[in-house]
Design an enzyme around this catalytic site. Structure first.
Site: not given
Ligand code: GLP
Length: 288
Positions: A94, A163, A165, A170
């Site tokens: 993404d 959450n 995702h 989402e």
């Molecule tokens: C972000 C990314 C995800 C990632 C997630 C967790 O929003 N788009 O690909 O896995 O959040 O983030 P973190 O690893 O900082 O907890």
């Protein structure tokens, strides 16, 4: 007679195809490690093993805090053991819409700083959605096409939102979605705001591979660390398959490995079972 032999050929081909797909199917593999560091090292071994078997593998990559240590380990393998990325192609999950690639909070910048510039990957083989493309909808279609043209993703690394995702898919979104433009949930904006100066600076829009695009990967490798992820981890592994936890779609995936630390595993009902399975694996089934 000819019609009959064509029919027999067709039926046998579809039986063989069915058998091959069946042989490729595995249970979701849940590996609980004492710390995020140990978990990341194990994840790096999974990636390294793939690259040794298939030096021109296509990797799906993720951003966020979770995979940073995995990238550090892979950089270490590259520097100390010569792990070779020269033929590897990557596609990231993404990108934020509206951030230039050199913006310190863009995912392109993150990947350059945390991974690409430290290994021998060819810059032209690294792909992220372009969040400042003049035609964003065409950019989404182009991205899906390029993944297909590269032969599909061999191993998709995934973090997990608190959450549930994956990518930026989402809760309540389609479990069959393809790369598209999405609006971040308020929870995700809040979770990701630590990485920005102000919460107002977090973009509300992104391009993300869809859950359907992720499900096409031959293998998925999910990482989740810390208490903050415990509920999402339990929903991903043991909850019902539901759009309320997009990651739960991976229960239907042909080959997913989930590597978590003790804190992220805290709400799993069957953690003893996963440890038991792990302890009784045959040597060739282990990554360590
Ligand atoms: C972000 C990314 C995800 C990632 C997630 C967790 O929003 N788009 O690909 O896995 O959040 O983030 P973190 O690893 O900082 O907890």
């Amino acid at each position: 007679m000819q019609v009959f032999s064509e029919y027999v050929l067709k039926v046998s081909a579809s039986l063989i195809r069915g058998l091959v797909i069946h042989l490729r199917l595995r249970d979701m593999e849940v590996l609980i490690q004492p710390t995020p560091e140990r978990a990341s090292e194990l994840a790096a071994r999974v990636v390294a093993r793939l690259l040794k078997e298939k030096p021109n593998a296509v990797l799906g990559l993720a951003t966020g805090r979770t995979p940073v240590q995995l990238y550090k380990e892979l950089i270490r393998f590259h520097k100390n053991d010569g792990l070779d990325f020269s033929q590897v192609t990557t596609f990231n999950l993404d990108e934020y819409i509206g951030l230039q690639p050199d913006h310190p909070q863009s995912y392109r910048y993150f990947m350059e700083e945390n991974f690409f510039k430290h290994i021998n990957i060819k810059p032209e083989n690294t792909h992220l959605p372009n969040g400042v493309a003049p035609n964003l909808r065409e950019e989404c279609r182009r991205y899906e096409r390029s993944i297909r043209e590269a032969g599909g993703i061999d191993l998709q690394v995934l973090g997990l939102g608190s959450n549930g995702h994956i990518g930026f898919n989402e809760p309540t979104g389609s479990l069959n979605s393809r790369t598209w433009i999405k609006i971040l949930s308020q929870q995700t904006v809040k979770d990701n705001s630590d990485l920005f100066d102000n919460i107002e600076d977090v973009p509300n829009h992104c391009i993300t591979m869809g859950v359907g695009s992720i499900m096409d990967a031959s293998r998925c490798l999910v990482l989740a660390f810390g208490h903050r992820k415990a509920k999402a981890v339990a929903n991903l592994i043991e909850g019902p398959i539901t759009a309320m936890c997009p990651a739960s779609a991976l229960q239907m995936h042909k080959r997913t490995i989930v590597i978590v630390d003790e804190n992220a595993a805290a709400r799993l009902d069957y953690s003893d079972h996963y440890r038991w399975i792990d302890q009784h694996k045959l040597p060739w089934q282990r990554y360590d």
